[in-house]
Design a protein around this motif. Structure first.
Motif, PDB file in Angstrom:
ATOM      1  N   ARG A  84     -24.803   2.856  31.047  1.00 41.05           N
ATOM      2  CA  ARG A  84     -23.388   2.559  30.898  1.00 41.05           C
ATOM      3  C   ARG A  84     -22.616   2.907  32.172  1.00 41.05           C
ATOM      4  NH1 ARG A  84     -20.645   5.391  27.066  1.00 41.05           N
ATOM      5  NH2 ARG A  84     -19.105   3.752  26.902  1.00 41.05           N
ATOM      6  N   GLN A  85     -22.919   4.077  32.758  1.00 45.26           N
ATOM      7  CA  GLN A  85     -22.255   4.474  34.004  1.00 45.26           C
ATOM      8  C   GLN A  85     -22.516   3.440  35.095  1.00 45.26           C
ATOM      9  OE1 GLN A  85     -20.149   7.134  35.056  1.00 45.26           O
ATOM     10  NE2 GLN A  85     -20.079   5.828  36.862  1.00 45.26           N
ATOM     11  N   ALA A  86     -23.753   2.992  35.196  1.00 43.87           N
ATOM     12  CA  ALA A  86     -24.104   1.989  36.213  1.00 43.87           C
ATOM     13  C   ALA A  86     -23.295   0.715  36.018  1.00 43.87           C
ATOM     14  CB  ALA A  86     -25.600   1.686  36.157  1.00 43.87           C
ATOM     15  N   GLY A  87     -23.102   0.327  34.778  1.00 45.28           N
ATOM     16  CA  GLY A  87     -22.348  -0.886  34.495  1.00 45.28           C
ATOM     17  C   GLY A  87     -20.846  -0.732  34.658  1.00 45.28           C
ATOM     18  N   PHE A  88     -20.329   0.431  34.328  1.00 42.01           N
ATOM     19  CA  PHE A  88     -18.883   0.667  34.390  1.00 42.01           C
ATOM     20  C   PHE A  88     -18.366   0.936  35.796  1.00 42.01           C
ATOM     21  CE2 PHE A  88     -18.823   2.306  29.786  1.00 42.01           C
ATOM     22  CZ  PHE A  88     -18.333   1.112  29.309  1.00 42.01           C
ATOM     23  N   LEU A 101     -29.846   3.570  40.114  1.00 43.71           N
ATOM     24  CA  LEU A 101     -30.271   4.727  40.907  1.00 43.71           C
ATOM     25  C   LEU A 101     -29.090   5.639  41.220  1.00 43.71           C
ATOM     26  CD1 LEU A 101     -32.799   3.048  43.351  1.00 43.71           C
ATOM     27  CD2 LEU A 101     -33.339   4.613  41.490  1.00 43.71           C
ATOM     28  N   ALA A 102     -27.972   5.058  41.585  1.00 46.76           N
ATOM     29  CA  ALA A 102     -26.785   5.861  41.882  1.00 46.76           C
ATOM     30  C   ALA A 102     -26.329   6.630  40.649  1.00 46.76           C
ATOM     31  CB  ALA A 102     -25.660   4.964  42.410  1.00 46.76           C
ATOM     32  N   ALA A 103     -26.315   5.959  39.509  1.00 47.95           N
ATOM     33  CA  ALA A 103     -25.895   6.622  38.271  1.00 47.95           C
ATOM     34  C   ALA A 103     -26.855   7.747  37.894  1.00 47.95           C
ATOM     35  CB  ALA A 103     -25.793   5.603  37.141  1.00 47.95           C
ATOM     36  N   ARG A 106     -26.303  10.764  40.272  1.00 46.07           N
ATOM     37  CA  ARG A 106     -25.093  11.505  39.908  1.00 46.07           C
ATOM     38  C   ARG A 106     -25.273  12.262  38.589  1.00 46.07           C
ATOM     39  NH1 ARG A 106     -19.084   9.037  39.037  1.00 46.07           N
ATOM     40  NH2 ARG A 106     -18.173  10.915  38.175  1.00 46.07           N
ATOM     41  N   SER A 107     -25.813  11.587  37.596  1.00 46.16           N
ATOM     42  CA  SER A 107     -25.969  12.187  36.268  1.00 46.16           C
ATOM     43  C   SER A 107     -26.887  13.407  36.283  1.00 46.16           C
ATOM     44  CB  SER A 107     -26.533  11.142  35.300  1.00 46.16           C
ATOM     45  OG  SER A 107     -26.875  11.727  34.073  1.00 46.16           O
ATOM     46  N   ASP A 108     -27.984  13.310  37.038  1.00 46.70           N
ATOM     47  CA  ASP A 108     -28.993  14.377  37.052  1.00 46.70           C
ATOM     48  C   ASP A 108     -28.871  15.301  38.256  1.00 46.70           C
ATOM     49  OD1 ASP A 108     -29.770  13.005  34.819  1.00 46.70           O
ATOM     50  OD2 ASP A 108     -31.831  12.673  35.455  1.00 46.70           O
ATOM     51  N   GLU A 123     -19.057   7.346  44.089  1.00 47.00           N
ATOM     52  CA  GLU A 123     -18.515   8.707  44.126  1.00 47.00           C
ATOM     53  C   GLU A 123     -19.508   9.706  43.528  1.00 47.00           C
ATOM     54  OE1 GLU A 123     -14.884  11.232  42.169  1.00 47.00           O
ATOM     55  OE2 GLU A 123     -14.663   9.081  42.346  1.00 47.00           O
ATOM     56  N   GLY A 124     -19.709  10.802  44.247  1.00 45.70           N
ATOM     57  CA  GLY A 124     -20.561  11.872  43.750  1.00 45.70           C
ATOM     58  C   GLY A 124     -22.029  11.700  44.052  1.00 45.70           C
ATOM     59  N   VAL A 125     -22.404  10.655  44.785  1.00 41.55           N
ATOM     60  CA  VAL A 125     -23.809  10.418  45.113  1.00 41.55           C
ATOM     61  C   VAL A 125     -24.056  10.829  46.550  1.00 41.55           C
ATOM     62  CG1 VAL A 125     -25.630   8.677  45.354  1.00 41.55           C
ATOM     63  CG2 VAL A 125     -24.016   8.542  43.443  1.00 41.55           C
ATOM     64  N   MET A 126     -24.963  11.773  46.727  1.00 39.90           N
ATOM     65  CA  MET A 126     -25.337  12.259  48.053  1.00 39.90           C
ATOM     66  C   MET A 126     -26.698  11.679  48.433  1.00 39.90           C
ATOM     67  SD  MET A 126     -22.711  14.090  48.711  1.00 39.90           S
ATOM     68  CE  MET A 126     -23.234  14.886  50.199  1.00 39.90           C
ATOM     69  N   THR A 127     -26.853  11.301  49.705  1.00 38.50           N
ATOM     70  CA  THR A 127     -28.113  10.704  50.146  1.00 38.50           C
ATOM     71  C   THR A 127     -28.747  11.497  51.284  1.00 38.50           C
ATOM     72  OG1 THR A 127     -26.992   9.245  51.719  1.00 38.50           O
ATOM     73  CG2 THR A 127     -27.403   8.366  49.505  1.00 38.50           C
TER      74      THR A 127
END
Length: 129
Positions: A84-88, A101-103, A106-108, A123-127
């Motif tokens: 859902r996060q990936a879609g929203f 992957l981004a969701a 962030r989630s985990d 937002e909130g995804v670090m690479t």
């Protein structure tokens, strides 16, 4: 460090390790790090292989569990909340695999091992790349 491998990083680690940056190679080889691979990567690899875009990945497609075992990586399923996060997510990046992957990252609270700049949109995804 817990690293979620982007699909191209997973394939490079398995098939073309010379393409990995020194930072990525070091992180993947560090036994203190946990390597995580999303079910989205299994889907992406199988889809692209079926379409003829990843012929060199036959071994990874045909024996995916052994490929993950070779890297000492753990499989990460996709939850409904992550889907859902990936879609929203209201960002212009349309790739469904990258969005998942981004969701998950962030989630985990995972560091995403990727060289793709597009992940900076999330937002909130670090690479690490």
């Amino acid at each position: 460090m817990n690293l979620l491998l982007d699909t191209h990083v997973l394939l490079w680690a398995l098939l073309e390790p010379q393409k990995l940056s020194p930072a990525l190679r070091s992180a993947l080889e560090d036994s203190d790090n946990t390597l995580v691979v999303s079910a989205a990567s299994a889907w992406e690899i199988a889809t692209k292989w079926r379409l003829g875009k990843l012929q060199q990945a036959s071994a990874a497609v045909e024996n995916y569990p052994m490929a993950l075992h070779r890297l000492a990586a753990v499989d990460l399923p996709i939850s409904a909340a992550v889907a859902r996060q990936a879609g929203f997510w209201d960002v212009p990046h349309r790739d469904p695999f990258d969005r998942l992957l981004a969701a998950q990252a962030r989630s985990d609270n995972l560091l995403l091992a990727s060289t793709e700049l597009a992940f900076g949109l999330f937002e909130g995804v670090m690479t690490l790349g």
